[in-house]
Enzyme design. Structure first.
Site, mmCIF file in Angstrom:
data_model
loop_
_atom_site.group_PDB
_atom_site.id
_atom_site.type_symbol
_atom_site.label_atom_id
_atom_site.label_comp_id
_atom_site.label_asym_id
_atom_site.label_seq_id
_atom_site.Cartn_x
_atom_site.Cartn_y
_atom_site.Cartn_z
ATOM 1 N N THR A 57 0.911 -1.147 0.000
ATOM 2 C CA THR A 57 0.000 0.000 0.000
ATOM 3 C C THR A 57 0.941 1.185 0.000
ATOM 4 O OG1 THR A 57 -1.339 -1.228 1.614
ATOM 5 C CG2 THR A 57 -1.915 1.058 1.278
ATOM 6 N N VAL B 245 -12.401 -5.411 -1.588
ATOM 7 C CA VAL B 245 -11.933 -4.138 -1.039
ATOM 8 C C VAL B 245 -11.255 -4.419 0.295
ATOM 9 C CG1 VAL B 245 -12.611 -1.855 -0.192
ATOM 10 C CG2 VAL B 245 -13.753 -2.842 -2.193
ATOM 11 N N GLY C 296 -0.352 -3.400 5.153
ATOM 12 C CA GLY C 296 -0.238 -4.776 5.615
ATOM 13 C C GLY C 296 -1.390 -5.628 5.125
ATOM 14 N N HIS C 297 -1.698 -6.691 5.869
ATOM 15 C CA HIS C 297 -2.756 -7.617 5.484
ATOM 16 C C HIS C 297 -4.106 -6.946 5.715
ATOM 17 C CE1 HIS C 297 -5.389 -11.261 6.134
ATOM 18 N NE2 HIS C 297 -4.917 -11.420 4.903
#
Length: 308
Positions: free
Chosen positions: A168, A197, A220-221
């Site tokens: 990201t 999303v 992150g996740h």
């Protein structure tokens, strides 16, 4: 108030040696340009939008032109932005065929009564605002095509630590008037379902900004970040009197122990302190304050130089 900008280029499992220098240059450019906006008297919102736009335009990062591909080999992007002065916020999800989703998110914040537009509605709004549509394939890189092929071949081998494809980009800033803002943008996760999303466009998870506390952008996740409201959770710890380092460690630690979810975040508070923290293997980041540029990728490799 001394202006501050901090940027991140996404939590990553590993960045190959040949990419490291390009990633470092990209993250430093984003921080430097964001800081230049603040130095020229621009707002925190202007600065985070500028920094994230730089990263969306850089194919090394999972946002805009470097976005990873969904199961159909297409790019779908998410982004959000927030102004800590009045908590106004704008977000878009599952958008296609635009170069800079963060610009569209800001237009949602400033030109509509809403906070969040998705897919076709976001596309229609982008056209109304005069944002040029670009062919989807213009956003597809050879590197991401290879990544998708590899992911499809390895699909049976699920990695347990939720660390895959966690890129990201994001920025936080404090301007000379004491306003804070965040911006976060992503292409999501490799081989995701169409319409998936993650946390990046969701206020409270992908980021949060409130002048009375500070601003956070996370990475992150995505599913783990959503479940713990990572950005707002971090600021909650700050409200409780924790230092930024402690707050970041507590919220990331909770996500890791509760969900095995890895990630990272950048945070700035209302007095201009800042921190960058991660549990993933690495997280490219850079910060500028009082003319000094701090940057790094891996743990214990922070460098500090004077801005030219």
């Amino acid at each position: 108030m001394n202006p501050v900008v901090v940027v991140h280029g996404g939590g990553a499992s590993n960045i190959s040696k040949d990419r490291k220098e390009r990633v470092r240059q990209g993250i430093v450019k984003a921080a430097t340009e964001g800081y230049a906006v603040l130095q020229a008297g621009g707002s925190a919102v202007d600065a985070v939008e500028r920094a994230v736009t730089v990263l969306e335009d850089d194919p090394e990062f999972n946002a805009g032109h470097g976005s990873v591909l969904n199961v159909n080999g297409e790019v779908e992007m998410d982004a959000s932005i927030m102004d800590g002065k009045d908590l106004s916020t704008g977000a878009v999800s599952a958008v296609r065929g635009i170069a800079n989703p963060i610009r569209l998110a800001r237009l949602v914040m400033e030109k509509t009564p809403h906070c969040f537009l998705t897919h076709q509605g976001a596309a229609k709004f982008a056209a109304e605002m005069g944002i040029p549509e670009i062919p989807g394939e213009k956003l597809v890189t050879e590197r991401n095509k290879k990544h998708l092929e590899k992911e499809k071949q390895e699909k049976g081998a699920r990695r347990p630590d939720c660390e895959k494809n966690s890129g990201t980009v994001g920025a936080v800033a404090l301007d000379c008037k004491g306003n804070v803002a965040y911006a976060t943008s992503t292409g999501g996760t490799i081989n995701k379902m169409v319409g998936r999303v993650g946390d990046s466009p969701c206020v409270g998870s992908g980021g949060y900004a409130d002048n009375s506390i500070g601003a956070v952008s996370t990475t992150g996740h995505g599913e783990s970040i959503l479940k713990v409201n990572l950005a707002r959770l971090t600021l909650f710890h700050v409200e409780q009197g924790k230092t930024l380092e402690e707050a970041a460690a507590l919220s990331l630690g909770y996500m890791k122990t509760r969900l095995k979810g890895l990630g990272g975040l950048i945070v700035v508070n209302k007095t201009g302190d800042w921190a960058a923290k991660w549990t993933s293997t690495s997280m490219p980041w850079a910060a500028v304050k009082e003319g000094q540029l701090h940057f790094g990728i891996d743990l214990d490799d922070t460098k500090v130089t004077e801005l030219p």
